[in-house]
Design an enzyme around this catalytic site. Structure first.
Site, PDB file in Angstrom:
ATOM      1  N   GLY A  66       0.965  -0.885  -0.046  1.00 51.00           N
ATOM      2  CA  GLY A  66      -0.005  -0.028  -0.023  1.00 51.00           C
ATOM      3  C   GLY A  66       0.932   1.451   0.180  1.00 51.00           C
ATOM      4  N   ALA A  67       0.409   1.972  -0.813  1.00 53.04           N
ATOM      5  CA  ALA A  67       1.090   3.130  -0.855  1.00 53.04           C
ATOM      6  C   ALA A  67       0.316   4.835  -0.677  1.00 53.04           C
ATOM      7  CB  ALA A  67       2.127   3.591  -2.381  1.00 53.04           C
ATOM      8  N   ASN A 104       1.557  -1.734  -4.918  1.00 56.90           N
ATOM      9  CA  ASN A 104       0.654  -0.613  -5.005  1.00 56.90           C
ATOM     10  C   ASN A 104      -0.454  -1.410  -6.122  1.00 56.90           C
ATOM     11  OD1 ASN A 104      -1.327   1.683  -3.399  1.00 56.90           O
ATOM     12  ND2 ASN A 104      -0.264   2.544  -4.493  1.00 56.90           N
ATOM     13  N   VAL A 139      -3.335  -6.661  -3.483  1.00 58.97           N
ATOM     14  CA  VAL A 139      -3.279  -6.538  -2.567  1.00 58.97           C
ATOM     15  C   VAL A 139      -4.512  -7.847  -2.317  1.00 58.97           C
ATOM     16  CG1 VAL A 139      -2.520  -7.253  -0.266  1.00 58.97           C
ATOM     17  CG2 VAL A 139      -0.480  -6.032  -1.806  1.00 58.97           C
ATOM     18  N   GLU A 157     -16.652  18.651   4.075  1.00 58.09           N
ATOM     19  CA  GLU A 157     -15.145  19.357   2.857  1.00 58.09           C
ATOM     20  C   GLU A 157     -16.132  19.541   1.618  1.00 58.09           C
ATOM     21  OE1 GLU A 157     -11.850  17.733   3.880  1.00 58.09           O
ATOM     22  OE2 GLU A 157     -11.081  19.401   4.715  1.00 58.09           O
ATOM     23  N   ASP A 176      -4.914   3.904   8.493  1.00 52.29           N
ATOM     24  CA  ASP A 176      -6.684   3.055   8.564  1.00 52.29           C
ATOM     25  C   ASP A 176      -6.419   1.474   8.820  1.00 52.29           C
ATOM     26  OD1 ASP A 176      -6.349   5.808   7.863  1.00 52.29           O
ATOM     27  OD2 ASP A 176      -7.903   5.387   6.107  1.00 52.29           O
ATOM     28  N   ALA A 223      -5.059  10.928   7.877  1.00 48.02           N
ATOM     29  CA  ALA A 223      -3.413  10.625   7.206  1.00 48.02           C
ATOM     30  C   ALA A 223      -2.652  11.411   8.374  1.00 48.02           C
ATOM     31  CB  ALA A 223      -4.078  11.955   6.002  1.00 48.02           C
ATOM     32  N   GLN A 224      -2.474  12.503   8.948  1.00 46.24           N
ATOM     33  CA  GLN A 224      -1.899  12.621   9.980  1.00 46.24           C
ATOM     34  C   GLN A 224      -1.385  11.380  11.176  1.00 46.24           C
ATOM     35  OE1 GLN A 224      -1.493  15.705  14.159  1.00 46.24           O
ATOM     36  NE2 GLN A 224      -3.734  16.275  12.429  1.00 46.24           N
ATOM     37  N   LYS A 234      -5.046  25.793   6.290  1.00 49.99           N
ATOM     38  CA  LYS A 234      -4.733  24.322   5.630  1.00 49.99           C
ATOM     39  C   LYS A 234      -5.127  24.334   4.598  1.00 49.99           C
ATOM     40  CE  LYS A 234      -7.995  20.834   4.352  1.00 49.99           C
ATOM     41  NZ  LYS A 234      -8.247  20.064   5.268  1.00 49.99           N
TER      42      LYS A 234
HETATM   43  P1  NAD Z   1     -16.241   9.999   9.368  1.00 53.05           P
HETATM   44  O1  NAD Z   1     -16.923   8.480  10.216  1.00 53.05           O
HETATM   45  O2  NAD Z   1     -15.685  11.088  10.176  1.00 53.05           O
HETATM   46  O3  NAD Z   1     -18.131  10.431   9.753  1.00 53.05           O
HETATM   47  C1  NAD Z   1     -19.749   9.750   9.463  1.00 53.05           C
HETATM   48  C2  NAD Z   1     -20.436  10.540   9.288  1.00 53.05           C
HETATM   49  O4  NAD Z   1     -21.628   9.855   9.493  1.00 53.05           O
HETATM   50  C3  NAD Z   1     -20.655  10.562  11.138  1.00 53.05           C
HETATM   51  O5  NAD Z   1     -20.721  11.486  11.523  1.00 53.05           O
HETATM   52  C4  NAD Z   1     -22.173   9.956  11.131  1.00 53.05           C
HETATM   53  O6  NAD Z   1     -22.776   9.847  12.399  1.00 53.05           O
HETATM   54  C5  NAD Z   1     -22.430   9.971  10.202  1.00 53.05           C
HETATM   55  N1  NAD Z   1     -23.331   8.380  10.081  1.00 53.05           N
HETATM   56  C6  NAD Z   1     -23.430   7.288   9.347  1.00 53.05           C
HETATM   57  N2  NAD Z   1     -24.740   6.472   9.643  1.00 53.05           N
HETATM   58  C7  NAD Z   1     -25.880   7.142   9.194  1.00 53.05           C
HETATM   59  C8  NAD Z   1     -26.733   7.049   8.676  1.00 53.05           C
HETATM   60  N3  NAD Z   1     -27.569   6.084   8.028  1.00 53.05           N
HETATM   61  N4  NAD Z   1     -27.623   8.413   8.687  1.00 53.05           N
HETATM   62  C9  NAD Z   1     -26.514   9.745   8.726  1.00 53.05           C
HETATM   63  N5  NAD Z   1     -25.520  10.241   8.628  1.00 53.05           N
HETATM   64  C10 NAD Z   1     -24.668   8.553   9.183  1.00 53.05           C
HETATM   65  O7  NAD Z   1     -15.937   9.572   8.520  1.00 53.05           O
HETATM   66  P2  NAD Z   1     -15.278  10.366   7.331  1.00 53.05           P
HETATM   67  O8  NAD Z   1     -16.191  12.072   7.403  1.00 53.05           O
HETATM   68  O9  NAD Z   1     -15.087   9.971   5.895  1.00 53.05           O
HETATM   69  O10 NAD Z   1     -14.053  10.700   8.303  1.00 53.05           O
HETATM   70  C11 NAD Z   1     -13.291   9.280   8.333  1.00 53.05           C
HETATM   71  C12 NAD Z   1     -12.266   9.753   9.059  1.00 53.05           C
HETATM   72  O11 NAD Z   1     -11.298   9.904   8.352  1.00 53.05           O
HETATM   73  C13 NAD Z   1     -12.634  10.161  10.140  1.00 53.05           C
HETATM   74  O12 NAD Z   1     -11.358   9.992  11.017  1.00 53.05           O
HETATM   75  C14 NAD Z   1     -11.668  11.998   9.513  1.00 53.05           C
HETATM   76  O13 NAD Z   1     -10.742  12.161  10.890  1.00 53.05           O
HETATM   77  C15 NAD Z   1     -10.876  11.222   8.678  1.00 53.05           C
HETATM   78  N6  NAD Z   1     -10.438  12.856   7.531  1.00 53.05           N
HETATM   79  C16 NAD Z   1      -9.771  13.472   8.278  1.00 53.05           C
HETATM   80  C17 NAD Z   1     -10.012  14.640   7.448  1.00 53.05           C
HETATM   81  C18 NAD Z   1      -8.754  16.048   7.863  1.00 53.05           C
HETATM   82  O14 NAD Z   1      -8.187  15.725   8.479  1.00 53.05           O
HETATM   83  N7  NAD Z   1      -9.612  16.929   7.328  1.00 53.05           N
HETATM   84  C19 NAD Z   1     -10.541  14.570   5.743  1.00 53.05           C
HETATM   85  C20 NAD Z   1     -11.180  13.539   5.903  1.00 53.05           C
HETATM   86  C21 NAD Z   1     -11.523  12.888   6.512  1.00 53.05           C
END
Ligand code: NAD
Length: 395
Positions: A10-11, A33, A77, A164, A292, A307-308, A367
Protein backbone atom coordinates in the site's frame (compact mmCIF):
# COMPACT_ATOMS: atom_id res chain seq x y z
CA UNK A 1 23.41 -2.34 4.28
CA UNK A 2 20.92 -4.87 5.67
CA UNK A 3 19.68 -7.41 3.09
CA UNK A 4 16.46 -8.13 4.97
CA UNK A 5 13.52 -8.53 2.60
CA UNK A 6 10.88 -5.90 3.32
CA UNK A 7 7.53 -5.59 1.60
CA UNK A 8 5.28 -2.55 2.00
CA UNK A 9 1.69 -3.25 0.96
CA UNK A 10 0.00 0.00 0.00
CA UNK A 11 1.29 3.43 -1.05
CA UNK A 12 -1.10 5.69 0.84
CA UNK A 13 0.01 8.18 3.49
CA UNK A 14 1.47 5.54 5.84
CA UNK A 15 3.09 3.37 3.16
CA UNK A 16 4.92 6.19 1.39
CA UNK A 17 6.19 7.66 4.67
CA UNK A 18 7.57 4.25 5.68
CA UNK A 19 9.15 3.97 2.22
CA UNK A 20 10.76 7.39 2.57
CA UNK A 21 12.32 6.28 5.85
CA UNK A 22 13.73 3.09 4.30
CA UNK A 23 15.02 5.04 1.34
CA UNK A 24 16.85 7.48 3.61
CA UNK A 25 18.36 4.50 5.48
CA UNK A 26 19.39 2.99 2.09
CA UNK A 27 17.34 -0.09 3.00
CA UNK A 28 16.01 -1.90 -0.10
CA UNK A 29 12.28 -2.64 -0.09
CA UNK A 30 9.46 -3.69 -2.36
CA UNK A 31 6.40 -1.47 -2.59
CA UNK A 32 3.20 -3.07 -3.86
CA UNK A 33 0.34 -0.78 -4.80
CA UNK A 34 -2.82 -1.08 -6.84
CA UNK A 35 -1.88 1.98 -8.89
CA UNK A 36 1.41 3.37 -10.15
CA UNK A 37 0.71 6.56 -8.20
CA UNK A 38 0.17 7.95 -4.71
CA UNK A 39 -3.16 9.80 -4.33
CA UNK A 40 -3.75 12.89 -2.21
CA UNK A 41 -6.86 11.30 -0.73
CA UNK A 42 -7.46 14.01 1.87
CA UNK A 43 -7.83 16.62 -0.88
CA UNK A 44 -10.15 14.64 -3.12
CA UNK A 45 -13.18 16.75 -2.19
CA UNK A 46 -11.44 19.49 -4.17
CA UNK A 47 -10.99 17.19 -7.16
CA UNK A 48 -14.62 16.02 -7.06
CA UNK A 49 -15.78 19.57 -6.39
CA UNK A 50 -14.23 21.11 -9.48
CA UNK A 51 -11.35 23.05 -7.91
CA UNK A 52 -8.31 21.84 -9.92
CA UNK A 53 -7.53 19.24 -12.57
CA UNK A 54 -8.28 15.79 -11.19
CA UNK A 55 -4.93 14.35 -12.26
CA UNK A 56 -3.15 16.95 -10.14
CA UNK A 57 -4.30 15.02 -7.07
CA UNK A 58 -1.84 12.20 -7.64
CA UNK A 59 1.88 11.78 -8.07
CA UNK A 60 3.63 8.86 -9.75
CA UNK A 61 5.46 6.65 -7.26
CA UNK A 62 8.49 6.74 -9.56
CA UNK A 63 8.67 10.46 -8.75
CA UNK A 64 8.41 9.87 -5.01
CA UNK A 65 10.98 7.06 -4.95
CA UNK A 66 13.83 7.62 -7.35
CA UNK A 67 16.46 5.28 -5.90
CA UNK A 68 17.23 1.90 -7.47
CA UNK A 69 16.89 0.20 -4.05
CA UNK A 70 13.09 0.57 -4.36
CA UNK A 71 11.23 -2.12 -6.28
CA UNK A 72 7.78 -0.90 -7.27
CA UNK A 73 5.12 -3.39 -8.24
CA UNK A 74 1.67 -2.51 -9.53
CA UNK A 75 -0.58 -5.18 -8.10
CA UNK A 76 -3.63 -5.43 -5.86
CA UNK A 77 -2.95 -7.18 -2.56
CA UNK A 78 -5.58 -9.79 -1.73
CA UNK A 79 -4.12 -11.76 1.20
CA UNK A 80 -1.30 -11.75 3.75
CA UNK A 81 0.00 -15.31 4.18
CA UNK A 82 1.71 -15.12 7.55
CA UNK A 83 2.57 -18.83 7.62
CA UNK A 84 4.49 -18.67 4.33
CA UNK A 85 5.55 -15.03 4.92
CA UNK A 86 4.19 -13.86 1.61
CA UNK A 87 2.07 -10.93 0.51
CA UNK A 88 -0.29 -12.30 -2.11
CA UNK A 89 -1.48 -10.13 -4.99
CA UNK A 90 -3.69 -10.66 -8.00
CA UNK A 91 -0.63 -10.95 -10.23
CA UNK A 92 2.02 -12.46 -7.99
CA UNK A 93 3.33 -13.47 -4.57
CA UNK A 94 5.91 -11.43 -2.69
CA UNK A 95 7.98 -13.14 0.05
CA UNK A 96 9.08 -11.07 3.02
CA UNK A 97 11.14 -11.21 6.19
CA UNK A 98 9.12 -8.25 7.45
CA UNK A 99 5.94 -6.73 6.07
CA UNK A 100 4.33 -3.33 6.48
CA UNK A 101 0.60 -3.36 5.86
CA UNK A 102 -0.73 0.04 4.82
CA UNK A 103 -3.72 -0.80 2.64
CA UNK A 104 -6.00 2.02 3.76
CA UNK A 105 -9.74 1.85 4.19
CA UNK A 106 -13.00 1.14 2.39
CA UNK A 107 -16.42 2.75 2.80
CA UNK A 108 -18.56 1.58 5.72
CA UNK A 109 -22.15 1.02 4.61
CA UNK A 110 -23.56 -0.20 7.95
CA UNK A 111 -25.74 -2.68 6.07
CA UNK A 112 -27.96 0.14 4.73
CA UNK A 113 -29.96 -1.26 1.85
CA UNK A 114 -29.07 0.09 -1.58
CA UNK A 115 -26.27 2.34 -0.32
CA UNK A 116 -23.35 0.48 -1.93
CA UNK A 117 -25.24 0.12 -5.23
CA UNK A 118 -26.77 3.56 -5.62
CA UNK A 119 -24.39 6.00 -3.96
CA UNK A 120 -21.13 7.49 -5.16
CA UNK A 121 -18.20 7.53 -2.74
CA UNK A 122 -15.27 9.85 -2.44
CA UNK A 123 -12.35 7.48 -1.97
CA UNK A 124 -9.99 7.62 -4.96
CA UNK A 125 -8.97 9.70 -7.95
CA UNK A 126 -11.30 7.62 -10.08
CA UNK A 127 -14.34 8.02 -7.81
CA UNK A 128 -13.64 11.76 -7.56
CA UNK A 129 -13.64 11.89 -11.35
CA UNK A 130 -16.87 9.86 -11.41
CA UNK A 131 -18.60 12.26 -8.99
CA UNK A 132 -17.52 15.38 -10.88
CA UNK A 133 -18.53 13.94 -14.25
CA UNK A 134 -21.83 12.66 -12.85
CA UNK A 135 -22.77 16.09 -11.45
CA UNK A 136 -21.86 17.79 -14.74
CA UNK A 137 -23.98 15.27 -16.64
CA UNK A 138 -26.96 15.74 -14.31
CA UNK A 139 -26.82 19.51 -14.56
CA UNK A 140 -26.57 19.21 -18.34
CA UNK A 141 -29.58 16.84 -18.37
CA UNK A 142 -31.62 19.45 -16.45
CA UNK A 143 -31.41 21.71 -19.48
CA UNK A 144 -33.26 19.05 -21.49
CA UNK A 145 -36.16 18.09 -19.20
CA UNK A 146 -36.17 20.72 -16.38
CA UNK A 147 -36.43 17.87 -13.83
CA UNK A 148 -35.32 19.48 -10.54
CA UNK A 149 -33.93 16.19 -9.17
CA UNK A 150 -31.01 16.55 -11.60
CA UNK A 151 -30.01 19.60 -9.57
CA UNK A 152 -30.41 18.03 -6.11
CA UNK A 153 -27.33 16.54 -4.47
CA UNK A 154 -27.60 14.55 -1.26
CA UNK A 155 -24.43 14.00 0.76
CA UNK A 156 -24.90 11.39 3.51
CA UNK A 157 -22.70 11.98 6.57
CA UNK A 158 -21.36 15.22 8.05
CA UNK A 159 -17.91 14.07 9.18
CA UNK A 160 -14.84 15.80 7.77
CA UNK A 161 -15.23 14.18 4.34
CA UNK A 162 -18.88 15.15 3.87
CA UNK A 163 -18.45 18.67 5.22
CA UNK A 164 -15.37 19.45 3.12
CA UNK A 165 -17.18 18.14 0.04
CA UNK A 166 -20.36 20.18 0.50
CA UNK A 167 -18.26 23.30 1.17
CA UNK A 168 -16.44 22.72 -2.10
CA UNK A 169 -19.68 22.15 -4.00
CA UNK A 170 -21.07 25.51 -2.92
CA UNK A 171 -18.11 27.27 -4.54
CA UNK A 172 -18.21 25.21 -7.72
CA UNK A 173 -21.90 24.74 -8.55
CA UNK A 174 -22.74 28.42 -9.18
CA UNK A 175 -19.91 28.49 -11.76
CA UNK A 176 -21.17 25.26 -13.30
CA UNK A 177 -24.69 26.71 -13.55
CA UNK A 178 -23.35 29.87 -15.19
CA UNK A 179 -21.38 27.78 -17.66
CA UNK A 180 -24.48 25.75 -18.56
CA UNK A 181 -26.90 28.67 -18.58
CA UNK A 182 -28.91 27.39 -15.59
CA UNK A 183 -30.21 29.92 -13.02
CA UNK A 184 -27.87 29.36 -10.10
CA UNK A 185 -30.56 29.53 -7.42
CA UNK A 186 -32.07 26.24 -8.66
CA UNK A 187 -29.62 23.65 -7.34
CA UNK A 188 -29.86 22.21 -3.84
CA UNK A 189 -27.24 20.52 -1.67
CA UNK A 190 -28.55 18.57 1.32
CA UNK A 191 -26.10 17.25 3.91
CA UNK A 192 -27.84 14.57 5.94
CA UNK A 193 -26.38 13.56 9.30
CA UNK A 194 -27.74 11.04 11.83
CA UNK A 195 -26.02 12.59 14.86
CA UNK A 196 -27.24 15.80 16.58
CA UNK A 197 -24.17 17.74 15.33
CA UNK A 198 -21.82 17.90 12.36
CA UNK A 199 -18.03 17.36 12.49
CA UNK A 200 -17.70 14.95 15.43
CA UNK A 201 -13.91 15.54 15.51
CA UNK A 202 -14.30 19.22 16.45
CA UNK A 203 -15.54 21.16 19.50
CA UNK A 204 -19.14 22.36 19.80
CA UNK A 205 -18.03 25.92 19.18
CA UNK A 206 -16.36 24.99 15.88
CA UNK A 207 -19.28 22.77 14.87
CA UNK A 208 -21.59 25.76 15.29
CA UNK A 209 -19.28 28.05 13.31
CA UNK A 210 -18.94 25.53 10.48
CA UNK A 211 -22.70 25.01 10.30
CA UNK A 212 -23.30 28.75 10.13
CA UNK A 213 -20.70 29.26 7.36
CA UNK A 214 -22.10 26.39 5.29
CA UNK A 215 -25.72 27.48 5.76
CA UNK A 216 -24.77 30.98 4.65
CA UNK A 217 -23.26 29.42 1.54
CA UNK A 218 -26.61 27.71 0.98
CA UNK A 219 -26.13 24.10 2.18
CA UNK A 220 -29.20 22.53 3.75
CA UNK A 221 -27.73 20.79 6.79
CA UNK A 222 -30.05 18.22 8.33
CA UNK A 223 -28.80 16.81 11.64
CA UNK A 224 -30.68 14.17 13.69
CA UNK A 225 -31.69 12.73 10.32
CA UNK A 226 -30.79 9.13 9.60
CA UNK A 227 -30.57 7.54 6.16
CA UNK A 228 -32.14 4.10 6.27
CA UNK A 229 -32.39 3.03 2.64
CA UNK A 230 -31.23 4.20 -0.77
CA UNK A 231 -32.62 3.50 -4.21
CA UNK A 232 -31.67 4.85 -7.61
CA UNK A 233 -32.52 8.58 -7.30
CA UNK A 234 -34.09 8.29 -3.81
CA UNK A 235 -32.86 8.53 -0.22
CA UNK A 236 -35.14 7.18 2.51
CA UNK A 237 -35.00 8.77 5.94
CA UNK A 238 -35.93 7.25 9.31
CA UNK A 239 -38.80 9.75 9.59
CA UNK A 240 -40.44 8.23 6.50
CA UNK A 241 -39.53 11.13 4.24
CA UNK A 242 -38.08 10.31 0.84
CA UNK A 243 -35.63 12.75 -0.77
CA UNK A 244 -35.50 12.46 -4.55
CA UNK A 245 -32.10 13.28 -5.99
CA UNK A 246 -30.12 12.15 -8.99
CA UNK A 247 -26.79 12.54 -7.16
CA UNK A 248 -26.27 10.67 -3.90
CA UNK A 249 -22.81 10.73 -2.32
CA UNK A 250 -22.06 8.63 0.76
CA UNK A 251 -19.47 9.93 3.24
CA UNK A 252 -20.86 8.13 6.29
CA UNK A 253 -17.67 6.49 7.54
CA UNK A 254 -14.91 4.04 6.74
CA UNK A 255 -13.65 0.62 7.78
CA UNK A 256 -10.24 -0.94 7.23
CA UNK A 257 -9.33 -2.70 4.02
CA UNK A 258 -11.00 -6.16 4.25
CA UNK A 259 -7.68 -7.92 3.46
CA UNK A 260 -6.76 -7.79 7.17
CA UNK A 261 -9.84 -9.57 8.42
CA UNK A 262 -9.77 -12.00 5.50
CA UNK A 263 -6.14 -12.82 6.32
CA UNK A 264 -7.05 -13.79 9.89
CA UNK A 265 -5.65 -10.81 11.81
CA UNK A 266 -7.25 -10.04 15.16
CA UNK A 267 -9.35 -6.99 14.29
CA UNK A 268 -11.56 -4.43 16.01
CA UNK A 269 -15.18 -3.72 15.04
CA UNK A 270 -14.07 -1.58 12.07
CA UNK A 271 -11.85 -4.37 10.64
CA UNK A 272 -8.59 -2.77 11.81
CA UNK A 273 -5.81 -5.14 12.93
CA UNK A 274 -4.88 -4.71 16.58
CA UNK A 275 -1.31 -3.56 17.05
CA UNK A 276 1.02 -3.26 20.03
CA UNK A 277 2.92 -0.18 21.22
CA UNK A 278 5.53 -0.72 18.45
CA UNK A 279 2.86 -0.96 15.72
CA UNK A 280 3.37 -4.70 15.21
CA UNK A 281 0.33 -6.86 14.69
CA UNK A 282 -0.51 -8.57 17.98
CA UNK A 283 -0.65 -11.79 15.92
CA UNK A 284 2.80 -11.58 14.33
CA UNK A 285 5.86 -9.53 15.28
CA UNK A 286 7.14 -9.60 11.68
CA UNK A 287 4.10 -7.72 10.43
CA UNK A 288 3.70 -4.01 11.12
CA UNK A 289 0.27 -2.50 10.48
CA UNK A 290 -0.23 1.23 10.04
CA UNK A 291 -2.69 3.97 9.10
CA UNK A 292 -6.36 3.18 8.58
CA UNK A 293 -5.54 -0.56 8.83
CA UNK A 294 -4.24 -0.32 12.42
CA UNK A 295 -6.22 -0.39 15.65
CA UNK A 296 -3.92 1.42 18.09
CA UNK A 297 -5.39 2.10 21.51
CA UNK A 298 -4.79 5.54 22.95
CA UNK A 299 -6.60 6.74 26.09
CA UNK A 300 -8.75 3.59 25.99
CA UNK A 301 -10.01 3.87 22.39
CA UNK A 302 -8.60 3.25 18.92
CA UNK A 303 -7.08 6.26 17.20
CA UNK A 304 -9.16 7.72 14.34
CA UNK A 305 -8.12 6.82 10.79
CA UNK A 306 -6.47 10.06 9.67
CA UNK A 307 -3.71 10.89 7.20
CA UNK A 308 -1.84 12.79 9.91
CA UNK A 309 -1.62 9.71 12.13
CA UNK A 310 -0.89 7.40 9.19
CA UNK A 311 2.21 9.43 8.26
CA UNK A 312 3.40 9.39 11.88
CA UNK A 313 2.82 5.64 12.08
CA UNK A 314 4.69 5.04 8.80
CA UNK A 315 7.72 6.84 10.13
CA UNK A 316 7.78 5.08 13.51
CA UNK A 317 6.92 1.61 12.14
CA UNK A 318 9.75 1.86 9.58
CA UNK A 319 12.19 2.87 12.35
CA UNK A 320 11.00 -0.06 14.45
CA UNK A 321 11.15 -2.55 11.61
CA UNK A 322 14.78 -1.61 10.92
CA UNK A 323 15.59 -1.83 14.66
CA UNK A 324 13.93 -5.25 14.95
CA UNK A 325 15.78 -6.60 11.93
CA UNK A 326 19.09 -5.56 13.51
CA UNK A 327 18.19 -6.82 17.00
CA UNK A 328 18.02 -3.27 18.37
CA UNK A 329 15.51 -1.69 20.74
CA UNK A 330 12.24 -0.44 19.21
CA UNK A 331 10.40 2.71 20.29
CA UNK A 332 6.80 3.15 21.41
CA UNK A 333 4.50 4.94 18.99
CA UNK A 334 3.36 8.20 20.55
CA UNK A 335 0.61 9.81 18.48
CA UNK A 336 0.64 13.59 18.25
CA UNK A 337 -2.58 15.19 17.10
CA UNK A 338 -1.10 18.46 15.87
CA UNK A 339 -4.42 19.80 14.70
CA UNK A 340 -7.49 19.14 12.59
CA UNK A 341 -8.63 21.45 9.84
CA UNK A 342 -11.74 21.25 7.70
CA UNK A 343 -12.03 23.38 4.60
CA UNK A 344 -15.48 24.86 3.98
CA UNK A 345 -14.89 25.70 0.36
CA UNK A 346 -11.98 27.30 -1.42
CA UNK A 347 -11.28 30.17 1.00
CA UNK A 348 -12.50 29.37 4.48
CA UNK A 349 -12.36 26.62 7.07
CA UNK A 350 -12.56 25.65 10.73
CA UNK A 351 -10.34 23.66 13.03
CA UNK A 352 -7.59 23.78 15.60
CA UNK A 353 -3.84 23.84 15.43
CA UNK A 354 -1.62 23.23 18.46
CA UNK A 355 -4.67 23.50 20.70
CA UNK A 356 -5.77 26.89 19.25
CA UNK A 357 -9.10 27.22 17.49
CA UNK A 358 -9.28 28.88 14.11
CA UNK A 359 -12.09 29.61 11.67
CA UNK A 360 -12.88 31.57 8.50
CA UNK A 361 -10.06 32.80 6.25
CA UNK A 362 -7.18 32.07 8.68
CA UNK A 363 -8.33 28.43 8.86
CA UNK A 364 -8.58 28.36 5.05
CA UNK A 365 -5.00 29.64 4.76
CA UNK A 366 -3.80 27.15 7.39
CA UNK A 367 -5.42 24.35 5.40
CA UNK A 368 -3.57 25.42 2.24
CA UNK A 369 -0.29 25.62 4.18
CA UNK A 370 -0.87 22.11 5.53
CA UNK A 371 -0.73 20.93 1.91
CA UNK A 372 2.73 22.44 1.52
CA UNK A 373 3.81 20.74 4.74
CA UNK A 374 2.68 17.37 3.45
CA UNK A 375 4.34 17.86 0.05
CA UNK A 376 7.55 18.71 1.88
CA UNK A 377 7.32 15.51 3.95
CA UNK A 378 6.69 13.53 0.79
CA UNK A 379 9.61 14.78 -1.24
CA UNK A 380 11.13 18.00 0.05
CA UNK A 381 11.52 21.07 -2.12
CA UNK A 382 11.28 19.02 -5.32
CA UNK A 383 7.76 17.82 -4.47
CA UNK A 384 6.62 21.25 -3.22
CA UNK A 385 7.84 22.93 -6.40
CA UNK A 386 6.25 20.28 -8.60
CA UNK A 387 2.79 20.50 -7.03
CA UNK A 388 2.44 23.88 -5.40
CA UNK A 389 1.19 25.78 -8.43
CA UNK A 390 -1.46 23.23 -9.34
CA UNK A 391 -2.72 22.48 -5.81
CA UNK A 392 -2.02 25.32 -3.42
CA UNK A 393 -3.76 28.66 -3.59
CA UNK A 394 -1.55 31.71 -4.09
CA UNK A 395 -1.96 34.46 -1.49
P1 NAD B 1 -16.76 9.92 9.87
O1 NAD B 1 -17.00 8.57 10.44
O2 NAD B 1 -15.86 10.84 10.57
O3 NAD B 1 -18.18 10.68 9.67
C1 NAD B 1 -19.28 10.03 9.12
C2 NAD B 1 -20.57 10.71 9.57
O4 NAD B 1 -21.65 10.03 8.95
C3 NAD B 1 -20.80 10.64 11.07
O5 NAD B 1 -21.01 11.93 11.58
C4 NAD B 1 -22.03 9.75 11.21
O6 NAD B 1 -22.87 10.12 12.28
C5 NAD B 1 -22.73 9.94 9.87
N1 NAD B 1 -23.60 8.82 9.53
C6 NAD B 1 -23.33 7.49 9.65
N2 NAD B 1 -24.41 6.76 9.29
C7 NAD B 1 -25.38 7.63 8.91
C8 NAD B 1 -26.70 7.48 8.42
N3 NAD B 1 -27.25 6.28 8.26
N4 NAD B 1 -27.40 8.59 8.10
C9 NAD B 1 -26.86 9.82 8.25
N5 NAD B 1 -25.62 10.01 8.72
C10 NAD B 1 -24.88 8.94 9.05
O7 NAD B 1 -16.29 9.66 8.34
P2 NAD B 1 -15.40 10.56 7.37
O8 NAD B 1 -15.84 11.96 7.37
O9 NAD B 1 -15.35 9.83 6.07
O10 NAD B 1 -13.96 10.50 8.03
C11 NAD B 1 -13.28 9.26 8.17
C12 NAD B 1 -11.97 9.50 8.91
O11 NAD B 1 -11.10 10.27 8.09
C13 NAD B 1 -12.18 10.27 10.20
O12 NAD B 1 -11.32 9.76 11.18
C14 NAD B 1 -11.78 11.67 9.83
O13 NAD B 1 -11.27 12.38 10.94
C15 NAD B 1 -10.72 11.45 8.76
N6 NAD B 1 -10.69 12.59 7.81
C16 NAD B 1 -9.93 13.68 8.13
C17 NAD B 1 -9.94 14.79 7.31
C18 NAD B 1 -9.15 16.03 7.72
O14 NAD B 1 -8.35 15.94 8.66
N7 NAD B 1 -9.37 17.16 7.09
C19 NAD B 1 -10.71 14.81 6.14
C20 NAD B 1 -11.48 13.68 5.83
C21 NAD B 1 -11.47 12.58 6.67
Amino acid sequence: MCMTSIVIAGAGYGGVMAGRKFEKAMQPFTLINKHSYHQFITWLHEAAGGRHRIDDYKVELSEVFRQSIVTQIKDEVTFIDRQQRKVIGKKGEYPYDYAMIALGSAPEFFGIKGLAEYSLQLRSIETARQIRTHIEQQFTAYREDQDETHLRIVVGGAGLTGIEFVGELMDWLPDLCDRLGIPNNRFEVQNIEAAPAILPALSENLQTKAKKILEEKGVRIRTNTKITKVEADAVYLESGEVVHAKTIVWTGGVRANPVLKNSGFTCDGRGRAKVNAYLQSIDDERVFVIGDCASFESAGRPLPPTAQLATQMGDVAATNLLALSKGEQMVHFQPKILGTLASLGRDVGVGFIAGMQTSGTPAGIAKELSKVKYLWQLGGLRMVTRNRRSLVREY
